[in-house]
Write a protein that holds these residues in place. Structure first.
Motif, PDB file in Angstrom:
ATOM      1  N   GLN A 155       0.834  -1.198   0.000  1.00 28.39           N
ATOM      2  CA  GLN A 155       0.000   0.000   0.000  1.00 28.39           C
ATOM      3  C   GLN A 155       0.869   1.249   0.000  1.00 28.39           C
ATOM      4  O   GLN A 155       1.813   1.341   0.782  1.00 28.39           O
ATOM      5  N   LEU A 156       0.549   2.192  -0.905  1.00 24.16           N
ATOM      6  CA  LEU A 156       1.139   3.524  -0.876  1.00 24.16           C
ATOM      7  C   LEU A 156       0.117   4.467  -0.276  1.00 24.16           C
ATOM      8  O   LEU A 156      -1.088   4.289  -0.460  1.00 24.16           O
ATOM      9  N   SER A 157       0.603   5.464   0.440  1.00 23.32           N
ATOM     10  CA  SER A 157      -0.267   6.487   1.003  1.00 23.32           C
ATOM     11  C   SER A 157       0.530   7.777   1.047  1.00 23.32           C
ATOM     12  O   SER A 157       1.573   7.837   1.713  1.00 23.32           O
ATOM     13  N   GLY A 178       5.175   4.214   1.380  1.00 24.64           N
ATOM     14  CA  GLY A 178       4.434   2.970   1.285  1.00 24.64           C
ATOM     15  C   GLY A 178       5.267   1.804   1.759  1.00 24.64           C
ATOM     16  O   GLY A 178       6.475   1.934   1.986  1.00 24.64           O
TER      17      GLY A 178
END
Length: 119
Positions: free
Chosen positions: A91-93, A97
């Motif tokens: 997951q990237l945020s 990530g």
């Protein structure tokens, strides 16, 4: 007179919508487009203990110079990538990530974690 105003309003709306559609391809297709510095750490197996590389995300597609990379980053930041025969997800945020990966070295399974930061 009233029909002229309705026609003018409709035509104006149509022009605005058409302009937005024409301009849309110039805008990045993914909020995660750009260069990402990725560090991969092996937790199990005989793969290289730690490596770093730069990956490029363009329109949500992942690529890298000199590597067999295929995969994507969804609009929600979900990562699914294959790199030189290893598979990673996570997951990237925002500008960072992380996730997990698995692959093999000389036929022996390896796995670990990865972390990324936008450049």
């Amino acid at each position: 007179m009233r029909h002229d105003r309705i026609r003018a309003a409709f035509f104006g709306s149509f022009l605005a919508a058409a302009t937005a559609l024409i301009a849309a391809p110039a805008v990045a297709q993914s909020p995660y487009d750009g260069l990402w510095q990725v560090t991969v750490v092996t937790k199990t197996g005989s793969c290289e203990p730690q490596t770093s590389s730069t990956l490029t995300v363009t329109d949500g597609r992942v690529s890298a110079a000199g590597a067999e990379v295929s995969g994507s980053v969804g609009r929600e930041g979900i990562v699914r990538v294959s790199i030189n025969g290893a598979y990673a997800n996570g997951q990237l945020s925002g500008n960072a990530g992380s996730g997990k990966w698995n692959g093999a070295s000389a036929g022996v399974p390896c796995s670990g974690r990865w972390q990324a930061s936008r450049q």
